[in-house]
Structure formats: C-alpha cells, structure tokens
Scaffold this motif. Sequence first.
Motif, mmCIF file in Angstrom:
data_model
loop_
_atom_site.group_PDB
_atom_site.id
_atom_site.type_symbol
_atom_site.label_atom_id
_atom_site.label_comp_id
_atom_site.label_asym_id
_atom_site.label_seq_id
_atom_site.Cartn_x
_atom_site.Cartn_y
_atom_site.Cartn_z
ATOM 1 N N GLY A 153 0.832 -1.196 0.000
ATOM 2 C CA GLY A 153 0.000 0.000 0.000
ATOM 3 C C GLY A 153 0.859 1.235 0.000
ATOM 4 N N THR A 154 0.258 2.358 0.386
ATOM 5 C CA THR A 154 0.938 3.656 0.363
ATOM 6 C C THR A 154 1.018 4.208 1.791
ATOM 7 N N GLU A 155 1.547 5.431 1.926
ATOM 8 C CA GLU A 155 1.562 6.117 3.227
ATOM 9 C C GLU A 155 0.145 6.195 3.797
ATOM 10 N N ARG A 156 -0.809 6.392 2.918
ATOM 11 C CA ARG A 156 -2.203 6.474 3.388
ATOM 12 C C ARG A 156 -2.677 5.133 3.942
ATOM 13 N N THR A 157 -2.195 4.061 3.341
ATOM 14 C CA THR A 157 -2.543 2.726 3.849
ATOM 15 C C THR A 157 -2.034 2.557 5.282
ATOM 16 N N VAL A 158 -0.818 3.082 5.542
ATOM 17 C CA VAL A 158 -0.222 2.941 6.877
ATOM 18 C C VAL A 158 -1.137 3.572 7.928
ATOM 19 N N ASP A 159 -1.610 4.788 7.655
ATOM 20 C CA ASP A 159 -2.521 5.445 8.607
ATOM 21 C C ASP A 159 -3.853 4.706 8.699
ATOM 22 N N ALA A 160 -4.347 4.284 7.548
ATOM 23 C CA ALA A 160 -5.691 3.686 7.512
ATOM 24 C C ALA A 160 -5.720 2.294 8.152
ATOM 25 N N ILE A 161 -4.626 1.533 7.998
ATOM 26 C CA ILE A 161 -4.623 0.177 8.564
ATOM 27 C C ILE A 161 -4.680 0.243 10.096
ATOM 28 N N LEU A 176 -16.182 1.168 5.857
ATOM 29 C CA LEU A 176 -16.093 1.558 4.440
ATOM 30 C C LEU A 176 -15.418 2.917 4.399
ATOM 31 N N CYS A 177 -14.421 3.077 3.523
ATOM 32 C CA CYS A 177 -13.694 4.360 3.501
ATOM 33 C C CYS A 177 -13.226 4.749 2.109
ATOM 34 N N THR A 178 -13.444 6.018 1.792
ATOM 35 C CA THR A 178 -12.767 6.628 0.641
ATOM 36 C C THR A 178 -12.033 7.862 1.148
ATOM 37 N N SER A 179 -10.988 8.260 0.436
ATOM 38 C CA SER A 179 -10.134 9.345 0.908
ATOM 39 C C SER A 179 -10.786 10.710 0.737
ATOM 40 N N ASP A 180 -10.470 11.613 1.668
ATOM 41 C CA ASP A 180 -10.952 12.991 1.472
ATOM 42 C C ASP A 180 -10.015 13.765 0.545
ATOM 43 N N ASN A 181 -8.915 13.119 0.146
ATOM 44 C CA ASN A 181 -8.064 13.702 -0.881
ATOM 45 C C ASN A 181 -8.714 13.446 -2.246
ATOM 46 N N SER A 183 -7.781 13.446 -5.281
ATOM 47 C CA SER A 183 -7.157 12.682 -6.358
ATOM 48 C C SER A 183 -6.810 11.244 -5.944
ATOM 49 N N TYR A 184 -7.082 10.888 -4.691
ATOM 50 C CA TYR A 184 -6.740 9.528 -4.229
ATOM 51 C C TYR A 184 -7.992 8.651 -4.314
ATOM 52 N N THR A 185 -8.039 7.787 -5.329
ATOM 53 C CA THR A 185 -9.293 7.099 -5.639
ATOM 54 C C THR A 185 -9.388 5.671 -5.078
ATOM 55 N N THR A 186 -8.270 5.187 -4.493
ATOM 56 C CA THR A 186 -8.324 3.864 -3.864
ATOM 57 C C THR A 186 -8.949 3.990 -2.474
ATOM 58 N N GLY A 187 -9.942 3.177 -2.216
ATOM 59 C CA GLY A 187 -10.560 3.171 -0.900
ATOM 60 C C GLY A 187 -10.436 1.784 -0.297
ATOM 61 N N TYR A 188 -11.188 1.503 0.753
ATOM 62 C CA TYR A 188 -11.120 0.159 1.314
ATOM 63 C C TYR A 188 -12.377 -0.209 2.070
ATOM 64 N N VAL A 189 -12.537 -1.529 2.222
ATOM 65 C CA VAL A 189 -13.513 -2.078 3.146
ATOM 66 C C VAL A 189 -12.719 -2.928 4.120
ATOM 67 N N GLY A 194 -10.235 -9.025 6.858
ATOM 68 C CA GLY A 194 -9.095 -8.314 6.295
ATOM 69 C C GLY A 194 -9.377 -6.874 5.920
ATOM 70 N N TYR A 195 -8.273 -6.254 5.446
ATOM 71 C CA TYR A 195 -8.323 -4.872 4.961
ATOM 72 C C TYR A 195 -8.259 -4.969 3.440
ATOM 73 N N PHE A 196 -9.397 -4.728 2.780
ATOM 74 C CA PHE A 196 -9.476 -4.907 1.334
ATOM 75 C C PHE A 196 -9.380 -3.554 0.646
ATOM 76 N N ARG A 197 -8.212 -3.278 0.063
ATOM 77 C CA ARG A 197 -8.046 -2.043 -0.707
ATOM 78 C C ARG A 197 -8.754 -2.255 -2.026
ATOM 79 N N ILE A 198 -9.531 -1.277 -2.452
ATOM 80 C CA ILE A 198 -10.291 -1.413 -3.686
ATOM 81 C C ILE A 198 -9.994 -0.197 -4.563
ATOM 82 N N GLY A 209 -15.072 9.783 2.650
ATOM 83 C CA GLY A 209 -15.527 9.704 4.038
ATOM 84 C C GLY A 209 -15.388 8.298 4.586
ATOM 85 N N ARG A 210 -15.840 8.141 5.839
ATOM 86 C CA ARG A 210 -15.736 6.843 6.538
ATOM 87 C C ARG A 210 -17.053 6.497 7.178
ATOM 88 N N VAL A 211 -17.415 5.217 7.095
ATOM 89 C CA VAL A 211 -18.598 4.741 7.825
ATOM 90 C C VAL A 211 -18.223 3.479 8.585
HETATM 91 C C1 PML Z 1 -7.383 8.620 3.670
HETATM 92 O O1 PML Z 1 -6.971 9.338 2.768
HETATM 93 O O2 PML Z 1 -7.221 8.928 4.836
HETATM 94 C C2 PML Z 1 -8.092 7.375 3.369
HETATM 95 C C3 PML Z 1 -7.115 6.310 3.135
HETATM 96 C C4 PML Z 1 -7.512 5.320 2.107
HETATM 97 C C5 PML Z 1 -6.372 4.352 1.968
HETATM 98 C C6 PML Z 1 -6.622 3.281 0.972
HETATM 99 C C7 PML Z 1 -5.329 2.542 0.682
HETATM 100 O O3 PML Z 1 -4.957 1.639 1.451
HETATM 101 O O4 PML Z 1 -4.664 2.883 -0.298
#
Ligand code: PML
Length: 235
Positions: A153-161, A176-181, A183-189, A194-198, A209-211
């Motif tokens: 994953g990315t830096e965002r994955t580190v925070d999100a995991i 369920l989560c999508t980024s508030d950034n 341009s960042y279109t990968t989200g997850y359930v 598990g942590y499923f990046r989609i 947002g997050r639910v």
């Molecule tokens: C955020 O931007 O805080 C949401 C993070 C989504 C991370 C999804 C991923 O693992 O790439």
Amino acid sequence: IVMYSIKMRASKNGKHISGAERIVNKDEIEETVKELVRRALTHENGTPDFINIKIEEIKEEITYINHLPIKTIHCKDKEEARETAKKILRNEGIPDSVIDYAYEIIDKGGMRGAAILNLKGERLEPDKERGVRVKNIDTTKELKEKILKENLGTERTVDAIAIASKVIHLGVIAELCTSDNKSYTTGYVATKKGYFRITNLKKEGESGGRVFFVKDDVDIEDLINKLENKPFIIK
Ligand code: PML
C-alpha cells in the motif's frame, strides 16, 4: 516503560489541513516532533498558519494487536469497485439499503471523522457534522516499512490500517472508507477477514468519508470512548 502520545494538527484560516499522531518512548519524542512538523509544513493541501503539537504521557495500558491482512482488489471503474465493496459488506450481514446509505454519506464528504450506522440504517454518532475520530493509535516501524517496501500500500494505507485494525478489534462489523483527498481514488472495506483495498472506489475529484457499521445492540457510548481514547499500537 512510559510511552507518550504526540498529536499534530495543522490548519489555515481555521480550516483543517492535516493531522497525524504517534505513540513513542521518551527518547523518540524530539525526532518525532520534528517529523510531524515537517509533515504539517509539506502537506499537499498547502502551508498552515497554525500548527498544534500535543505531547502527553499515556497513563492507560496500551493494547498491541496484529494488523488486518492487506489485500488489494483491482477494479476497472467505480461501478465495479462499488459492487465489489458491496459484496464484502453483504457477506457480513449488512443490508443493501444500509450500504447504499453509507455510499451517500461518503460521497457527500465534508466530515472530519466517521459516521456510525447500525443495521437498521440509524446514525449513531452524536455530532453528525464532524463524526467520530479514531485516536490514540500508531503502527510499529516494522509494519510501516513492510507496507511500503513490499508494496502492500501507500503512506495512506499505513494510517488507515491502524484505524481499521483498531475499529474491527473493538467489535465494529465493517468499515467503508474513501479518501478525502480528491485525487486519491483507492478506498477500502475492512472486516474481521481483512483490509481490502479497492481501486477506483470513487472517481477523481470526488469527496470521501468513513462509515463504521455496528450491531443494533452496540453500547455506543462505550464504543466511541474506546475509539477515541483507548491506546493501540498495530504491529
Ligand atoms: C485517507 O486518505 O485517509 C483514506 C485512506 C484510504 C487508503 C486506501 C489505501 O490503502 O490505499
């Protein structure tokens, strides 16, 4: 040993730009403050006119847990991605109508924290504008390195995991989560499986947002208190 929570938040003209936190030992405080200040000053959302750093000794016992297994599911477009996320959520017993409501909430955006929905589709977070923020979490250095080096994953994955692993550990059925950034279109359930990046869970330019989905008989006050305050390190 005594551990410290270090929280950073940065804003401009009263508007939130970035935030982050770490849980470290005394020897790591100085270096961590430096790292967080750097993060605030180099954020893609712009240069802040206000940076707040808070350092506190953690009095409560820290819970150490393993991270949820990470899996990336590649989807060609938003339609396929949303259907994929829906299947995972359905498997956890979440009704379609509640999933659709969750999509509405994350697409509307604008919340700093998460909305909490029970299986009847009732919103349980006391402040519906702000939502609930999961705090007092960090990941180990080893986990950070593993995610980045092994391209999990990315830096965002580190925070999100960290968030996802804590909320699922506390009994949330799924997140369920999508980024508030924009341009960042990968989200997850996230579920206990598990942590499923989609990929393509939203389109470029859209809000996020997050639910959190919870059981109808949840003790919501206790859950929110733990989400906000109970210290966790994810390894
Ligand atoms: C955020 O931007 O805080 C949401 C993070 C989504 C991370 C999804 C991923 O693992 O790439």
